[in-house]
Design an enzyme around this catalytic site. Structure first.
Site, short mmCIF file in Angstrom:
data_model
loop_
_atom_site.label_atom_id
_atom_site.label_comp_id
_atom_site.label_asym_id
_atom_site.label_seq_id
_atom_site.Cartn_x
_atom_site.Cartn_y
_atom_site.Cartn_z
N LYS A 1 118.28 73.90 2.98
CA LYS A 1 116.89 74.16 2.56
C LYS A 1 116.49 75.61 2.85
O LYS A 1 115.97 76.30 1.99
CB LYS A 1 115.90 73.21 3.29
CG LYS A 1 116.20 71.73 3.10
CD LYS A 1 115.19 70.86 3.81
CE LYS A 1 115.17 70.99 5.32
NZ LYS A 1 116.42 70.55 6.01
N ARG B 1 107.33 65.86 6.36
CA ARG B 1 108.50 65.25 6.97
C ARG B 1 108.23 63.82 7.41
O ARG B 1 109.13 63.15 7.92
CB ARG B 1 108.81 66.06 8.21
CG ARG B 1 110.26 66.27 8.43
CD ARG B 1 110.31 67.42 9.38
NE ARG B 1 111.57 67.65 9.95
CZ ARG B 1 112.20 68.81 9.85
NH1 ARG B 1 111.69 69.79 9.15
NH2 ARG B 1 113.32 68.98 10.46
N ARG C 1 126.38 77.20 12.17
CA ARG C 1 125.25 78.06 11.78
C ARG C 1 124.95 79.10 12.87
O ARG C 1 124.93 78.79 14.05
CB ARG C 1 124.00 77.21 11.54
CG ARG C 1 122.76 78.10 11.33
CD ARG C 1 121.59 77.38 10.75
NE ARG C 1 121.16 76.24 11.54
CZ ARG C 1 120.25 75.38 11.15
NH1 ARG C 1 119.68 75.53 9.97
NH2 ARG C 1 119.90 74.38 11.91
N ARG D 1 121.27 78.00 17.30
CA ARG D 1 120.06 77.26 17.67
C ARG D 1 120.37 76.18 18.70
O ARG D 1 121.36 75.47 18.58
CB ARG D 1 119.45 76.63 16.41
CG ARG D 1 118.35 77.48 15.81
CD ARG D 1 117.92 77.01 14.46
NE ARG D 1 117.51 75.62 14.37
CZ ARG D 1 117.03 75.06 13.27
NH1 ARG D 1 116.89 75.80 12.18
NH2 ARG D 1 116.68 73.80 13.26
N ARG E 1 118.81 64.31 15.31
CA ARG E 1 118.02 64.82 14.17
C ARG E 1 118.37 64.08 12.89
O ARG E 1 117.50 63.83 12.06
CB ARG E 1 118.26 66.33 14.01
CG ARG E 1 117.54 67.15 15.07
CD ARG E 1 118.08 68.57 15.15
NE ARG E 1 117.89 69.33 13.95
CZ ARG E 1 118.61 70.41 13.63
NH1 ARG E 1 119.58 70.82 14.42
NH2 ARG E 1 118.37 71.06 12.52
P1 AP5 Z 1 120.32 75.89 6.38
O1 AP5 Z 1 119.88 76.50 5.08
O2 AP5 Z 1 119.95 76.61 7.64
O3 AP5 Z 1 119.92 74.35 6.44
P2 AP5 Z 1 118.50 73.65 6.54
O4 AP5 Z 1 118.48 72.53 5.55
O5 AP5 Z 1 117.39 74.66 6.44
O6 AP5 Z 1 118.65 73.04 8.00
P3 AP5 Z 1 117.67 73.04 9.26
O7 AP5 Z 1 118.53 72.60 10.41
O8 AP5 Z 1 116.96 74.36 9.43
O9 AP5 Z 1 116.69 71.96 8.86
P4 AP5 Z 1 115.86 71.09 9.77
O10 AP5 Z 1 115.02 70.45 8.75
O11 AP5 Z 1 116.54 70.21 10.71
O12 AP5 Z 1 115.21 72.17 10.77
P5 AP5 Z 1 113.75 72.81 10.85
O13 AP5 Z 1 113.92 74.20 11.26
O14 AP5 Z 1 112.95 72.48 9.65
O15 AP5 Z 1 121.92 75.74 6.31
C1 AP5 Z 1 122.64 75.22 7.41
C2 AP5 Z 1 123.99 75.97 7.52
O16 AP5 Z 1 124.78 75.64 6.37
C3 AP5 Z 1 123.86 77.50 7.52
O17 AP5 Z 1 124.80 78.03 8.42
C4 AP5 Z 1 124.18 77.92 6.07
O18 AP5 Z 1 124.79 79.20 6.03
C5 AP5 Z 1 125.15 76.82 5.64
N1 AP5 Z 1 125.06 76.48 4.24
C6 AP5 Z 1 123.91 76.31 3.49
N2 AP5 Z 1 124.22 75.98 2.22
C7 AP5 Z 1 125.59 75.91 2.16
C8 AP5 Z 1 126.51 75.63 1.11
N3 AP5 Z 1 126.11 75.30 -0.14
N4 AP5 Z 1 127.83 75.65 1.41
C9 AP5 Z 1 128.27 75.97 2.68
N5 AP5 Z 1 127.44 76.27 3.70
C10 AP5 Z 1 126.11 76.24 3.44
O19 AP5 Z 1 113.11 71.92 12.05
C11 AP5 Z 1 113.53 72.09 13.39
C12 AP5 Z 1 112.66 71.22 14.28
O20 AP5 Z 1 111.27 71.62 14.17
C13 AP5 Z 1 112.64 69.71 13.92
O21 AP5 Z 1 113.72 69.01 14.49
C14 AP5 Z 1 111.27 69.29 14.49
O22 AP5 Z 1 111.33 69.14 15.88
C15 AP5 Z 1 110.39 70.49 14.19
N6 AP5 Z 1 109.71 70.40 12.88
C16 AP5 Z 1 109.84 71.26 11.83
N7 AP5 Z 1 109.07 70.87 10.81
C17 AP5 Z 1 108.42 69.75 11.21
C18 AP5 Z 1 107.51 68.88 10.57
N8 AP5 Z 1 107.09 69.08 9.31
N9 AP5 Z 1 107.07 67.80 11.27
C19 AP5 Z 1 107.46 67.58 12.55
N10 AP5 Z 1 108.34 68.37 13.20
C20 AP5 Z 1 108.82 69.44 12.54
#
Ligand code: AP5
Length: 217
Positions: free
Chosen positions: A13, A88, A127, A160, A171
């Site tokens: 994402k 979410r 990552r 991270r 997660r």
């Molecule tokens: P990346 O693009 O970083 O993946 P992502 O889907 O953004 O993953 P996240 O871990 O950031 O999502 P998340 O939803 O768990 O975390 P968030 O920060 O929102 O890609 C991942 C890796 O894969 C990278 O190394 C990239 O290079 C690689 N990659 C990407 N595409 C690829 C491809 N096609 N081929 C090969 N490699 C590839 O949330 C973190 C925490 O914040 C949550 O756990 C929660 O505690 C809190 N939080 C955030 N939002 C909320 C909410 N709305 N409500 C409640 N709590 C929340």
């Protein structure tokens, strides 16, 4: 336009949102990035969110909704919005509709990125993120030219804390229980939702995401 990127941790994402948000007139709103920024700045929100994030749990809806409302109210009129990691939970999704309505806006597209758990685990373990400009790397699939250093700004890369194996497993469970039901919620409006295979090379995912957005506009 308002576009939601939905999908499990590690599906890509943030990677795709960063590409799309380079287009003029687009703002990338990642609740995860905003919470990590609040933690770095040692704000009250950051302190409240810390324990939930480190445990792989979701931050309470009320905190997230206040944050999103504040950010939306700061946007210039007509700015396109790309939500990443929000909504979410069902309460977040149900609250978003009226918030957008008050701004005479609506959700125009929901892009669901999908990939099998073993792919997600490998991506998250590899990552690395730049603490300076935020660029995302992967030691397996998209490494920097010099190990541990950002190509773009020269800052050290970090792993991270919530990408540790046990937290990743938590997660993924939280995603299945609390976020995946949003797919059914948005399927209620069939023209809104587009499923994209996230387990393909980045440029192919990028093309599918762009197509999904352009089709809605
Ligand atoms: P990346 O693009 O970083 O993946 P992502 O889907 O953004 O993953 P996240 O871990 O950031 O999502 P998340 O939803 O768990 O975390 P968030 O920060 O929102 O890609 C991942 C890796 O894969 C990278 O190394 C990239 O290079 C690689 N990659 C990407 N595409 C690829 C491809 N096609 N081929 C090969 N490699 C590839 O949330 C973190 C925490 O914040 C949550 O756990 C929660 O505690 C809190 N939080 C955030 N939002 C909320 C909410 N709305 N409500 C409640 N709590 C929340």
């Amino acid at each position: 336009m308002v576009v939601i990127l939905l999908g499990p941790p590690g599906v890509g994402k943030g990677t795709q949102a960063a590409v799309l948000a380079q287009r003029p007139g687009w703002t990338h709103l990642s609740t995860g990035d905003l919470l990590r920024e609040a933690r770095r700045n040692e704000t009250e929100l950051g302190a409240q969110a810390q324990a939930y994030m480190d445990a792989g749990q979701l931050v309470p809806d009320a905190l997230i909704l206040d944050l999103v409302k504040e950010k939306l109210s700061e946007l210039p009129e007509g700015q396109h919005v790309l939500f990443d990691g929000f909504p979410r939970t069902l309460p977040q999704a149900e609250a978003l509709g009226p918030v957008l309505e008050r701004l005479s806006r609506q959700v125009d597209r929901v892009l669901v990125l999908e990939a099998p758990p073993e792919v997600l685990v490998k991506r998250l373990s590899g990552r690395r993120t730049c603490g300076g400009c935020g660029r995302i790397y992967n030691v397996h699939f998209d490494p920097p030219s010099e190990e541990g250093i950002c190509d773009r700004c020269g800052t050290s890369l970090t792993h991270r804390k919530d990408d540790r194996e046990d937290t990743v497993a938590r997660r993924l469970e939280v995603y299945s229980a609390q976020t995946e039901p949003l797919i059914r919620y948005y399927e209620g409006s069939p023209a809104l939702l587009v499923r994209i295979q996230g387990d393909q090379p980045m440029d192919q995912v990028e093309a599918a995401v762009k197509h999904g957005v352009e089709e809605a506009g």
